[in-house]
Design a protein around this motif. Sequence first.
Motif, PDB file in Angstrom:
ATOM      1  N   UNK A  53       0.569  -1.171   0.071  1.00 50.95           N
ATOM      2  CA  UNK A  53      -0.099  -0.054   0.124  1.00 50.95           C
ATOM      3  C   UNK A  53       0.749   1.178  -0.106  1.00 50.95           C
ATOM      4  N   UNK A  54       0.375   2.392  -0.682  1.00 53.33           N
ATOM      5  CA  UNK A  54       1.058   3.734  -0.597  1.00 53.33           C
ATOM      6  C   UNK A  54       1.370   4.151   0.676  1.00 53.33           C
ATOM      7  N   UNK A  55       0.425   3.534   1.732  1.00 54.16           N
ATOM      8  CA  UNK A  55       0.568   4.124   3.161  1.00 54.16           C
ATOM      9  C   UNK A  55       1.819   3.770   3.835  1.00 54.16           C
ATOM     10  N   UNK A  56       2.646   2.596   3.226  1.00 57.04           N
ATOM     11  CA  UNK A  56       3.610   2.330   3.830  1.00 57.04           C
ATOM     12  C   UNK A  56       4.830   3.239   3.904  1.00 57.04           C
ATOM     13  N   UNK A  57       4.897   4.378   3.290  1.00 62.33           N
ATOM     14  CA  UNK A  57       5.916   5.355   3.156  1.00 62.33           C
ATOM     15  C   UNK A  57       7.094   5.014   3.031  1.00 62.33           C
ATOM     16  N   UNK A  58       7.193   3.836   1.842  1.00 51.44           N
ATOM     17  CA  UNK A  58       8.528   3.376   1.492  1.00 51.44           C
ATOM     18  C   UNK A  58       9.348   4.070   0.359  1.00 51.44           C
ATOM     19  N   UNK A  59      10.680   4.313   0.247  1.00 49.96           N
ATOM     20  CA  UNK A  59      11.121   4.943  -0.824  1.00 49.96           C
ATOM     21  C   UNK A  59      11.133   4.077  -2.144  1.00 49.96           C
ATOM     22  N   UNK A  60      11.378   4.569  -3.008  1.00 49.00           N
ATOM     23  CA  UNK A  60      11.314   3.777  -4.457  1.00 49.00           C
ATOM     24  C   UNK A  60      12.149   2.450  -4.499  1.00 49.00           C
ATOM     25  N   UNK A  61      13.260   2.633  -3.868  1.00 50.89           N
ATOM     26  CA  UNK A  61      14.208   1.279  -4.007  1.00 50.89           C
ATOM     27  C   UNK A  61      13.771   0.440  -3.092  1.00 50.89           C
ATOM     28  N   UNK A  62      13.263   0.604  -1.949  1.00 50.34           N
ATOM     29  CA  UNK A  62      12.659  -0.543  -1.035  1.00 50.34           C
ATOM     30  C   UNK A  62      11.362  -0.882  -1.298  1.00 50.34           C
ATOM     31  N   UNK A  63      10.538   0.059  -2.255  1.00 55.86           N
ATOM     32  CA  UNK A  63       9.216  -0.577  -2.809  1.00 55.86           C
ATOM     33  C   UNK A  63       9.516  -1.553  -3.844  1.00 55.86           C
ATOM     34  N   UNK A  84       8.476  -9.067   2.057  1.00 53.06           N
ATOM     35  CA  UNK A  84       9.066  -8.647   3.222  1.00 53.06           C
ATOM     36  C   UNK A  84       8.235  -7.953   4.248  1.00 53.06           C
ATOM     37  N   UNK A  85       8.572  -7.916   5.413  1.00 59.85           N
ATOM     38  CA  UNK A  85       7.650  -7.585   6.425  1.00 59.85           C
ATOM     39  C   UNK A  85       7.791  -6.011   6.271  1.00 59.85           C
ATOM     40  N   UNK A  86       6.594  -5.276   6.163  1.00 56.80           N
ATOM     41  CA  UNK A  86       6.579  -3.930   5.698  1.00 56.80           C
ATOM     42  C   UNK A  86       7.075  -3.084   7.124  1.00 56.80           C
ATOM     43  N   UNK A  87       6.759  -3.474   8.210  1.00 53.93           N
ATOM     44  CA  UNK A  87       7.271  -2.675   9.375  1.00 53.93           C
ATOM     45  C   UNK A  87       8.800  -2.673   9.351  1.00 53.93           C
ATOM     46  N   UNK A  88       9.561  -3.616   8.979  1.00 49.75           N
ATOM     47  CA  UNK A  88      10.936  -3.539   8.851  1.00 49.75           C
ATOM     48  C   UNK A  88      11.639  -2.428   7.655  1.00 49.75           C
ATOM     49  N   UNK A  89      10.706  -2.699   6.321  1.00 50.87           N
ATOM     50  CA  UNK A  89      11.193  -2.093   5.383  1.00 50.87           C
ATOM     51  C   UNK A  89      10.970  -0.502   5.608  1.00 50.87           C
ATOM     52  N   UNK A  90      10.023  -0.120   6.446  1.00 48.02           N
ATOM     53  CA  UNK A  90       9.737   1.436   6.571  1.00 48.02           C
ATOM     54  C   UNK A  90      10.602   1.850   7.479  1.00 48.02           C
TER      55      UNK A  90
END
Length: 553
Positions: A53-63, A84-90
């Motif tokens: 989801x867009x609400x994950x606030x990930x950078x383009x590289x991590x997305x 991958x677990x989104x909380x960690x990626x965020x």
Amino acid sequence: MRDYDEVIAFLGEWGPFQRLIFFLLSASIIPNGFNGMSVVFLAGTPEHRCRVPAAANLSGAWRNHSIPLRLQDGRQVPHSCRRYRLALLTNFSALGLAPGRDVDLEQLEQESCLDGWEFSQDVYLSTIVTEWNLVCEEDWKAPLTTSLFFVGVLLGSFVSGQLSDRFGRKSILFATMAVQTGFSFLQVFSVSWEMFTVLFIIVGMGQISNYVVAFILGTEILGKSVRIIFSTLGVCTFFALGYMLLPLFAYFLREWRALLLALSAPGLLCAPLWWFIPESPRWLISQRRFREAEEIIQKAAKMNHIAAPAVIFDPVELQELTTLKQEKVFILDLFRTWNIATITIMSLLLWMLTSVGYFALSLSTPNLHGDAYLNTFLSALIEVPAYITAWLLLRALPRRYVIAGVLSVGGGVLLLIQLVPADYHMVSTGLALLGKFGVTSAFSMLYVFTAELYPTLARNTAVGVASTASRVGSVVAPYFVYLGAYNRILPYILMGSLTVLIGILTLFFPESFGMTLPETFEQMQKVKGFTSRKKKGDSKEKEENPKVLITAF
């Protein structure tokens, strides 16, 4: 009583009446081609991956690196069911860490697709899989949908054969066509997978059932020389025509509801056929309804511009028949003697295992390398030369040898697929289509072969029961396709082995080539390939009903 074919010989074999029956009954099969294989596109599974989801606030590289890779057919592809677990990626994204350079992706914790899936729309805009997310932990529902459809066909085959023997071919033919068309239309408005599947079961009950009844009706009305071409180039080819039109509709209508609506509509065109297709005179005679049978034959003679005899059925013969106790036929009658039971059991195995090969090969065409629509069209197209081949072989050669031959060839080429390197996609596809050619040829011959073995009173029941056995095979077939997700060769090894095995079993059948259609079970026992042996000391009753033993030659 004289043989029915002898009584109506004055009608000729290929007059306007026979041509009308031939083409109308064949045309009524076209919707079966639509509905029988529509699940290939209705339940198609496109490529998919976990939604981020867009609400994950990930950078383009991590997305771009949020989906782990897995090995499939020798190449790395995004995982369909894990991320991958989104909380960690965020957290990593907020700290400015780079994937692969600052963080080892292989060590990251993974999770399921908690926010749903993103489905590719390159092939399908929507299917029941994308509508109700029938993937990953729910992926068992897609093959179950197909299997339950064939459960409906099984139930319909089981019931319709007996009903048409009791209430007539014509009424059951149109009743099953109405069920198929009406409930297929209702499926368009399904609001859940459960509702879609329940309606699909009912569609299945009317689907191949009317195919069987149409085949029996044509077999009993048409003459001996036209019967084989009707059974192969008639109903089978028109089924293939509907099957070939299916990918054309699906290509332009890639949303499943629109496609299903378009496939349901042609069934309405069959309604006017009620006023042109008559009841089977053979069946009417078996029910002692001689006047109605004579009226149909008189009309046929008039249509063929032939003067019918003043008396079609001799009064003495009719009096003989009316004094006889009318025989009621039940399924258990297919096992009434040892040799009839043997024929029935072998027929059930033949139909079931041939059906496994046919439907597994048909349902797996979108999984072959290349365009799904083209592969399905080629799978349908290969059936036309298969039916032509079946017709040519049945005209001049013994049934059991040609059926055994095409099954052995079809199964043999399927076994060869395991020897083809993974990169030779065209060779594998060609062998799969060649296997489909052999199995399809055999499948079309089974209707003729079975109908020729059983008497008029039980013919539709026998074909219906055999068709029911084939539906058991079709229920299992989707899971052969499902095995291909884990090992692409395993389904072909299983299908090839079973097809060769049943081809060998066919050699032990009695032969029906050149025989007159039996009217009674006693005549069935005299079919070529059987001999009667009486033991010394047999009673008079046993002499009148001798035990019949199989002799293969």
